[in-house]
Write an enzyme that holds these catalytic residues in place. Structure first.
Site, PDB file in Angstrom:
ATOM      1  N   CYS A 105      37.433  11.954 -52.276  1.00 32.79           N
ATOM      2  CA  CYS A 105      37.438  11.038 -51.133  1.00 32.79           C
ATOM      3  C   CYS A 105      36.138  10.229 -51.063  1.00 32.79           C
ATOM      4  O   CYS A 105      35.947   9.291 -51.833  1.00 32.79           O
ATOM      5  CB  CYS A 105      37.708  11.829 -49.859  1.00 32.79           C
ATOM      6  SG  CYS A 105      38.215  10.811 -48.464  1.00 32.79           S
ATOM      7  N   HIS A 199      42.107  15.285 -51.305  1.00 28.55           N
ATOM      8  CA  HIS A 199      41.232  16.459 -51.180  1.00 28.55           C
ATOM      9  C   HIS A 199      41.878  17.705 -51.792  1.00 28.55           C
ATOM     10  O   HIS A 199      42.414  18.548 -51.068  1.00 28.55           O
ATOM     11  CB  HIS A 199      40.920  16.733 -49.710  1.00 28.55           C
ATOM     12  CG  HIS A 199      39.939  15.805 -49.085  1.00 28.55           C
ATOM     13  ND1 HIS A 199      38.578  15.944 -49.240  1.00 28.55           N
ATOM     14  CD2 HIS A 199      40.131  14.721 -48.303  1.00 28.55           C
ATOM     15  CE1 HIS A 199      37.956  14.989 -48.562  1.00 28.55           C
ATOM     16  NE2 HIS A 199      38.868  14.226 -47.997  1.00 28.55           N
ATOM     17  N   GLU A 201      40.433  20.211 -52.727  1.00 26.95           N
ATOM     18  CA  GLU A 201      39.655  21.361 -52.266  1.00 26.95           C
ATOM     19  C   GLU A 201      40.068  21.857 -50.884  1.00 26.95           C
ATOM     20  O   GLU A 201      39.697  22.961 -50.476  1.00 26.95           O
ATOM     21  CB  GLU A 201      38.158  21.032 -52.273  1.00 26.95           C
ATOM     22  CG  GLU A 201      37.667  20.170 -51.120  1.00 26.95           C
ATOM     23  CD  GLU A 201      37.900  18.679 -51.289  1.00 26.95           C
ATOM     24  OE1 GLU A 201      37.313  17.896 -50.524  1.00 26.95           O
ATOM     25  OE2 GLU A 201      38.685  18.287 -52.178  1.00 26.95           O
TER      26      GLU A 201
END
Length: 287
Positions: A105, A199, A201
């Site tokens: 991002c 994202h 993660e």
């Protein structure tokens, strides 16, 4: 020997504290947990370039790491405030160090601007919750960062800004109807960066914690009709995070295994470690 990573936190001190209060960890701490979940022996240091006077690594320090990872951020890079300029300068140094780097991002946006690309608000508005139908480009079909991903997939996401002008040596690997640059490889000053606009993660629990602090935004921007609807949505995400077998919630929100399965969700980070970090470390060892 254990792999050494530098995780660069994109948030200011206040935003870091707010995220920790909502989720229990800062973005950088959470990202470090993901890396260590992939490689249990990995060692992660954290840098805070938004903090004036922060002790950031010099060129030799950057070169000493096996991999560098940039987190998301609440900032808008076109504001060019001092805390943003420090991050751009650090990314330029990362390129020059030739240390393998990855970002999500904001991380992709910083990497693009540091290589003379540009980032602006998306005229289509915010992409929030889950980015849908991220589709691999022809270049992305054979790129190792996306190994294991289907031709089109969904991923956790929350962003208003996007890369609007590509750096000179940039290969777009995936895009969707909201953002044409969802994944890219950028080469600059001998360095190679892999990044995504989404994202990988983020667990659904972390995404729920972020959106739980932004229910007003969800209503104001038309994603939910009422505050109660917004709260219910974040609660569903949190419940699905606690129990991924909740088929009713997965069906209701159209969330599939590419998001629910943590092994599949973090695919790009795992590929970065396997195909960039370990490969580069092995090459240095042979030099």
């Amino acid at each position: 020997m254990a792999l050494r990573f530098l995780v660069v936190e994109g948030n200011t001190r206040g935003a870091r504290q707010a995220h920790r209060q909502a989720y229990g960890l800062t973005l950088s701490e959470s990202y470090a947990d993901v890396i260590q979940g992939i490689d249990r022996e990995a060692v992660c240091d954290i840098a805070f370039p938004t903090d004036e006077g922060a002790n950031l690594p010099d060129a030799a320090g950057l070169e000493s790491y096996d991999g560098i990872v940039l987190t998301g951020s609440h900032l808008n890079i076109y504001d060019r405030t001092p805390d943003i300029l420090r991050q751009i300068d650090l990314m330029r140094a990362v390129y020059a160090s030739r240390t393998p780097s990855f970002g999500s991002c904001w991380g992709l946006q910083v990497a693009a601007v540091a290589a003379d690309g540009d980032v602006r608000p998306n005229p289509l508005g915010r992409e929030v919750g889950v980015a849908r139908k991220i589709t691999r480009t022809e270049a992305g079909q054979g790129h190792p960062m996306l190994d294991g991903r289907p031709p089109a997939f969904d991923a956790p996401a929350i962003h208003l800004d996007m890369v609007t002008a590509l750096p000179g040596d940039c290969t777009v690997l995936a895009g969707n109807a909201i953002s044409p640059v969802q994944a890219a490889e950028i080469r600059q000053d001998g360095g190679v960066f892999w990044g995504v606009q989404y994202h990988p993660e983020f667990s659904l629990g972390e995404l729920a914690a972020i959106l739980g602090r932004r229910t007003d935004m969800l209503v104001t921007e038309g994603f939910c009709r009422t505050t109660e609807d917004a709260v219910a949505y974040t609660q569903d995400l949190a419940a699905l995070d606690r129990d991924p077998t909740r088929f009713d919630l997965a069906w209701r929100h159209g969330i599939d295994a590419e998001v629910l399965d943590p092994q599949r969700r973090v695919r790009e980070i795992r590929n970065f470690i396997e195909h960039r970090v370990k490969t580069a470390k092995s090459a240095r060892g042979r030099a």
